[in-house]
Write a protein that holds these residues in place. Structure first.
Motif, PDB file in Angstrom:
ATOM      1  N   ASP A 206       2.702  -5.677   0.138  1.00  0.00           N
ATOM      2  CA  ASP A 206       2.779  -5.285   0.945  1.00  0.00           C
ATOM      3  C   ASP A 206       3.982  -5.215   2.046  1.00  0.00           C
ATOM      4  OD1 ASP A 206      -0.137  -4.057   0.880  1.00  0.00           O
ATOM      5  OD2 ASP A 206      -0.663  -6.045   1.804  1.00  0.00           O
ATOM      6  N   GLU A 207       3.882  -6.613   2.013  1.00  0.00           N
ATOM      7  CA  GLU A 207       5.763  -6.923   2.469  1.00  0.00           C
ATOM      8  C   GLU A 207       6.913  -6.051   1.746  1.00  0.00           C
ATOM      9  OE1 GLU A 207       9.254 -10.732   2.454  1.00  0.00           O
ATOM     10  OE2 GLU A 207       6.391 -11.195   2.076  1.00  0.00           O
ATOM     11  N   ALA A 208       6.907  -5.737   1.197  1.00  0.00           N
ATOM     12  CA  ALA A 208       8.023  -4.868   0.353  1.00  0.00           C
ATOM     13  C   ALA A 208       8.008  -3.251   1.040  1.00  0.00           C
ATOM     14  CB  ALA A 208       7.200  -4.675  -0.938  1.00  0.00           C
ATOM     15  N   LEU A 209       5.982  -2.767   0.845  1.00  0.00           N
ATOM     16  CA  LEU A 209       6.334  -1.861   1.820  1.00  0.00           C
ATOM     17  C   LEU A 209       6.622  -1.937   3.193  1.00  0.00           C
ATOM     18  CD1 LEU A 209       2.442  -0.474   0.653  1.00  0.00           C
ATOM     19  CD2 LEU A 209       4.900   0.714   0.216  1.00  0.00           C
ATOM     20  N   ALA A 210       6.404  -2.766   3.777  1.00  0.00           N
ATOM     21  CA  ALA A 210       6.166  -3.276   4.776  1.00  0.00           C
ATOM     22  C   ALA A 210       8.005  -3.049   5.237  1.00  0.00           C
ATOM     23  CB  ALA A 210       6.281  -4.489   6.081  1.00  0.00           C
ATOM     24  N   ASN A 211       8.839  -3.537   5.032  1.00  0.00           N
ATOM     25  CA  ASN A 211      10.441  -3.711   4.404  1.00  0.00           C
ATOM     26  C   ASN A 211      10.529  -1.956   4.188  1.00  0.00           C
ATOM     27  OD1 ASN A 211      10.491  -6.474   4.857  1.00  0.00           O
ATOM     28  ND2 ASN A 211      10.996  -6.301   2.388  1.00  0.00           N
TER      29      ASN A 211
ATOM     30  N   ALA B 253       8.948   1.022   4.748  1.00  0.00           N
ATOM     31  CA  ALA B 253       8.578   1.596   6.385  1.00  0.00           C
ATOM     32  C   ALA B 253       9.886   1.168   6.820  1.00  0.00           C
ATOM     33  CB  ALA B 253       6.992   1.173   6.909  1.00  0.00           C
ATOM     34  N   GLU B 254      10.773  -0.103   7.558  1.00  0.00           N
ATOM     35  CA  GLU B 254      11.429  -0.111   8.493  1.00  0.00           C
ATOM     36  C   GLU B 254      12.994   0.062   7.969  1.00  0.00           C
ATOM     37  OE1 GLU B 254      12.259  -4.570   8.991  1.00  0.00           O
ATOM     38  OE2 GLU B 254      10.185  -5.273   9.459  1.00  0.00           O
ATOM     39  N   THR B 255      12.739   0.670   6.396  1.00  0.00           N
ATOM     40  CA  THR B 255      13.963   1.428   7.227  1.00  0.00           C
ATOM     41  C   THR B 255      14.215   2.463   6.723  1.00  0.00           C
ATOM     42  OG1 THR B 255      13.445   1.535   3.494  1.00  0.00           O
ATOM     43  CG2 THR B 255      14.781   0.473   4.674  1.00  0.00           C
ATOM     44  N   ALA B 256      12.720   3.346   7.110  1.00  0.00           N
ATOM     45  CA  ALA B 256      12.557   5.041   7.022  1.00  0.00           C
ATOM     46  C   ALA B 256      12.055   4.564   8.405  1.00  0.00           C
ATOM     47  CB  ALA B 256      11.311   4.953   6.054  1.00  0.00           C
ATOM     48  N   GLN B 257      12.351   4.254   9.883  1.00  0.00           N
ATOM     49  CA  GLN B 257      12.097   4.304  10.880  1.00  0.00           C
ATOM     50  C   GLN B 257      12.210   5.132  12.042  1.00  0.00           C
ATOM     51  OE1 GLN B 257      14.203   0.825  12.721  1.00  0.00           O
ATOM     52  NE2 GLN B 257      15.624   2.061  12.819  1.00  0.00           N
ATOM     53  N   ASP B 258      11.013   5.336  12.799  1.00  0.00           N
ATOM     54  CA  ASP B 258      11.219   6.665  13.611  1.00  0.00           C
ATOM     55  C   ASP B 258      10.972   6.118  15.085  1.00  0.00           C
ATOM     56  OD1 ASP B 258      11.381   8.636  14.375  1.00  0.00           O
ATOM     57  OD2 ASP B 258       9.228   9.644  13.655  1.00  0.00           O
ATOM     58  N   PHE B 259      11.617   7.193  15.805  1.00  0.00           N
ATOM     59  CA  PHE B 259      12.177   6.449  17.345  1.00  0.00           C
ATOM     60  C   PHE B 259      10.538   7.208  17.959  1.00  0.00           C
ATOM     61  CE2 PHE B 259      16.047   5.583  15.087  1.00  0.00           C
ATOM     62  CZ  PHE B 259      16.589   4.804  16.119  1.00  0.00           C
ATOM     63  N   LYS B 260      10.243   6.031  19.056  1.00  0.00           N
ATOM     64  CA  LYS B 260       9.095   6.918  20.028  1.00  0.00           C
ATOM     65  C   LYS B 260       9.981   6.635  22.083  1.00  0.00           C
ATOM     66  CE  LYS B 260       5.410   3.080  20.382  1.00  0.00           C
ATOM     67  NZ  LYS B 260       4.391   2.892  21.033  1.00  0.00           N
ATOM     68  N   ALA B 261       9.447   7.210  22.597  1.00  0.00           N
ATOM     69  CA  ALA B 261       9.698   7.649  23.904  1.00  0.00           C
ATOM     70  C   ALA B 261       9.772   6.005  24.214  1.00  0.00           C
ATOM     71  CB  ALA B 261       9.657   8.660  24.358  1.00  0.00           C
ATOM     72  N   ARG B 262      10.461   5.865  24.694  1.00  0.00           N
ATOM     73  CA  ARG B 262      10.026   4.449  25.797  1.00  0.00           C
ATOM     74  C   ARG B 262       9.245   4.689  27.451  1.00  0.00           C
ATOM     75  NH1 ARG B 262      11.744  -0.696  24.828  1.00  0.00           N
ATOM     76  NH2 ARG B 262      12.588  -1.108  23.092  1.00  0.00           N
TER      77      ARG B 262
ATOM     78  N   ALA C 213       8.472   1.852  13.544  1.00  0.00           N
ATOM     79  CA  ALA C 213       7.962   1.644  11.720  1.00  0.00           C
ATOM     80  C   ALA C 213       7.809   2.999  11.327  1.00  0.00           C
ATOM     81  CB  ALA C 213       7.663   0.420  10.686  1.00  0.00           C
ATOM     82  N   ALA C 214       7.319   3.503   9.647  1.00  0.00           N
ATOM     83  CA  ALA C 214       6.632   4.588   9.817  1.00  0.00           C
ATOM     84  C   ALA C 214       5.936   4.035   9.355  1.00  0.00           C
ATOM     85  CB  ALA C 214       7.831   5.371   8.824  1.00  0.00           C
ATOM     86  N   THR C 215       4.587   5.069   9.440  1.00  0.00           N
ATOM     87  CA  THR C 215       3.221   4.766   9.139  1.00  0.00           C
ATOM     88  C   THR C 215       2.964   4.763   7.111  1.00  0.00           C
ATOM     89  OG1 THR C 215       2.466   5.828  10.775  1.00  0.00           O
ATOM     90  CG2 THR C 215       1.121   5.665   9.352  1.00  0.00           C
ATOM     91  N   ILE C 216       2.526   3.839   7.380  1.00  0.00           N
ATOM     92  CA  ILE C 216       2.187   3.333   5.662  1.00  0.00           C
ATOM     93  C   ILE C 216       1.262   4.219   4.752  1.00  0.00           C
ATOM     94  CG2 ILE C 216       1.983   1.330   3.600  1.00  0.00           C
ATOM     95  CD1 ILE C 216       3.075  -0.651   5.624  1.00  0.00           C
ATOM     96  N   ASP C 217       1.540   5.147   4.643  1.00  0.00           N
ATOM     97  CA  ASP C 217       0.852   6.265   3.745  1.00  0.00           C
ATOM     98  C   ASP C 217       1.683   7.253   3.092  1.00  0.00           C
ATOM     99  OD1 ASP C 217       2.972   7.904   5.437  1.00  0.00           O
ATOM    100  OD2 ASP C 217       1.018   8.410   7.329  1.00  0.00           O
ATOM    101  N   ASP C 218       0.645   8.207   2.754  1.00  0.00           N
ATOM    102  CA  ASP C 218       1.186   9.124   1.176  1.00  0.00           C
ATOM    103  C   ASP C 218       2.036   9.813   1.899  1.00  0.00           C
ATOM    104  OD1 ASP C 218      -1.186   8.005  -0.405  1.00  0.00           O
ATOM    105  OD2 ASP C 218      -2.279   9.942   0.352  1.00  0.00           O
ATOM    106  N   GLU C 219       2.183  10.215   2.869  1.00  0.00           N
ATOM    107  CA  GLU C 219       3.843  10.724   3.455  1.00  0.00           C
ATOM    108  C   GLU C 219       5.003   9.772   3.496  1.00  0.00           C
ATOM    109  OE1 GLU C 219       4.715  13.845   4.374  1.00  0.00           O
ATOM    110  OE2 GLU C 219       2.060  14.057   3.393  1.00  0.00           O
TER     111      GLU C 219
ATOM    112  N   LYS D 253       2.481   1.822  -4.235  1.00  0.00           N
ATOM    113  CA  LYS D 253       2.882   0.419  -4.838  1.00  0.00           C
ATOM    114  C   LYS D 253       2.543  -0.087  -6.384  1.00  0.00           C
ATOM    115  CE  LYS D 253      -0.749  -0.099  -0.875  1.00  0.00           C
ATOM    116  NZ  LYS D 253      -2.311  -0.359  -0.727  1.00  0.00           N
ATOM    117  N   GLY D 254       2.171   0.977  -6.812  1.00  0.00           N
ATOM    118  CA  GLY D 254       2.566   0.688  -8.655  1.00  0.00           C
ATOM    119  C   GLY D 254       3.767   0.521  -9.104  1.00  0.00           C
ATOM    120  N   GLN D 255       4.424   1.497  -8.235  1.00  0.00           N
ATOM    121  CA  GLN D 255       6.021   1.056  -8.746  1.00  0.00           C
ATOM    122  C   GLN D 255       6.912  -0.109  -7.790  1.00  0.00           C
ATOM    123  OE1 GLN D 255       8.226   4.884  -6.786  1.00  0.00           O
ATOM    124  NE2 GLN D 255       7.296   6.397  -8.608  1.00  0.00           N
ATOM    125  N   ILE D 256       6.489  -0.554  -7.180  1.00  0.00           N
ATOM    126  CA  ILE D 256       6.705  -1.635  -6.162  1.00  0.00           C
ATOM    127  C   ILE D 256       6.135  -2.658  -6.976  1.00  0.00           C
ATOM    128  CG2 ILE D 256       6.370  -2.876  -4.039  1.00  0.00           C
ATOM    129  CD1 ILE D 256       6.358  -1.068  -2.148  1.00  0.00           C
TER     130      ILE D 256
END
Length: 443
Positions: free
Chosen positions: A140-145, A147-156, A249-255, A269-272
């Motif tokens: 899960d920690e690796a997945l979160a990392n 997700a951060e590298t694939a981050q998106d931006f949302k309007a403030r 951070a990007a949503t952790i999902d199939d996409e 997850k299996g690859q990680i």
């Protein structure tokens, strides 16, 4: 030819080699006879030049070759008969420096012999192999990392000020001396503050801007800027801020999984999990290798060639000095003296190096061409765009090849011993493995 021992003390050996004048003369005649069929000389047909004339014309030139070949032959014969293996290139020098044609050749040869290395019962070596499973939390920690590298931006929120790390969407027009310049304008440009993708000083001036604000940014182009007409010039960019967005951070999902080449989230997850366990296994192997080297060091004791220990101690002292003085890139510095600690470490390294070399030789361990090619290619990737030049450099540099071959050989020898040692697996946590790895660096 005569070889007489003059010193046999520990591993130190010295010999006096005498090549008689008659032997040398016979060698010269032999070499001239070999060349005679191909020699052409005015007044004689090819291959018919008399030996006496050949000797007069070419004898002096051939004498040096004959002398070297005779000495080399005597040395080879000595090592074959004695079984000695020199630790370093033997020191050879002529002792009758007033030699003249017709005299015997007298040479001294000195070297340090490699020691006899005792046999080891590998089954008596007991090692512990640390095993770490990839736990869900680590995955899960690796997945979160990821997700951060694939981050998106949302309007403030409306009226929010831009912070470092935010994305500012803007239109801008760059001007030098009041005139817009080519390539200095854009619309709806997304710039991440702190990414250092613009001219130095540009992004820092946008920290604190709001959506709808207009901001004039003044910067100076670097002297080494690629555009000749802009080098060192001051420029003003009129910026219209359209949006201020914060990173999410990007949503952790199939996409997300598909972005990283996996079929779905479970596959990712299996690859990680596989990657993590491969990393754990690599770290565990390093710990077990140190355990093996410690065990071997405690099982054997034999005399070491002083020259090898001295050279290794100097190398260690030199390397550690540069680590403590990283600003000194070259070798223009005072001579570095090896300490007792350096000598102690060098003694262990030389002993283990000779032992592993002996084990590898007896086990007929070899580094294949494919393994060398793989190692060269892996190192070449550190030089993007210059891989071919690096590959050619290594191919032409024997010393570099040896430096790359040595660790491969050592690892293969270590694996050979692992196969015969008594190994017990022990399942531990990732934290325990990390402590064991940290302990290696502290020693």
């Amino acid at each position: 030819m005569q070889v007489t021992e003059t010193l046999n003390e520990g591993l130190k050996r010295s010999y006096a080699i005498t090549v008689t004048a008659a032997e040398l003369d016979a060698k010269v005649n032999e070499k001239l006879a070999e060349a005679q069929p191909e020699v052409e000389m005015k007044g004689f047909r090819k291959g018919k030049v008399p030996m006496a004339l050949l000797k007069k014309q070419f004898g002096q030139r051939v004498m040096g070759e004959a002398m070297q070949e005779s000495i080399d032959g005597a040395m080879s014969e000595h090592f074959e008969k004695s079984g000695d293996r020199p630790a370093l290139q033997p020191e050879v020098k002529m002792t009758n420096e007033d030699w003249k044609e017709g005299d015997d050749v007298e040479v001294s040869m000195s070297y340090e012999a490699l020691p006899e290395i005792p046999e080891i019962d590998y089954a008596k070596i007991k090692l512990e192999k640390l095993v770490v499973k990839a736990e869900d939390a680590a995955v899960d920690e690796a997945l979160a990392n990821l997700a951060e590298t694939a981050q998106d931006f949302k309007a403030r929120k409306k009226g929010a000020k831009a912070k470092d790390g935010d994305q500012v969407v803007m239109d801008f027009v760059g001007k030098v001396d009041g005139e817009a310049f080519d390539g200095g304008s854009a619309e709806d440009y997304p710039l991440v503050l702190g990414s250092n993708s613009f001219i130095p000083g540009f992004e820092a001036q946008l920290v604190g801007v709001k959506a709808g604000e207009e901001k004039a940014v003044t910067v100076t182009f670097p002297e080494d800027y690629q555009a000749e007409n802009l080098k060192g010039k001051e420029a003003t960019f009129d910026c219209t801020i359209k949006e201020v967005k914060e990173p999410v951070a990007a949503t952790i999902d199939d996409e997300l999984a598909k972005k990283f080449g996996a079929e779905d989230l479970e596959a990712l997850k299996g690859q990680i999990s596989e990657r993590l366990e491969a990393e754990y296994a690599g770290a565990a192997r390093a710990v077990m290798k140190r355990g093996l080297l410690d065990a071997l060091d405690g099982m054997v004791d034999f005399d070491l060639p002083p020259s090898l220990v001295e050279a290794e101690a100097k190398q260690i002292a030199h390397q550690l000095w540069h680590e403590d003085n990283p600003d000194v890139e070259g070798h223009d510095h005072p001579e570095i003296e090896a300490t007792e600690e350096h000598v102690k470490l060098a003694t262990r390294r030389v002993r283990l190096g000779l032992l592993l070399a002996e084990i590898g030789q007896k086990a007929e361990v070899e580094v294949t061409d494919a393994e060398m090619t793989q190692a060269i290619m892996a190192q070449a990737r550190q030089y993007p765009g210059q891989e071919r030049q690096f590959f050619e450099f290594v191919q032409q540099n024997q010393q570099m090849q040896q430096q790359m071959r040595a660790p491969i050989f050592e690892d293969k020898v270590v694996d050979h011993v692992f196969e015969q040692a008594t190994i017990k697996e022990k399942t531990v946590s990732k934290e325990d493995l990390q402590k064991a790895v940290d302990a290696l660096e502290d020693e």
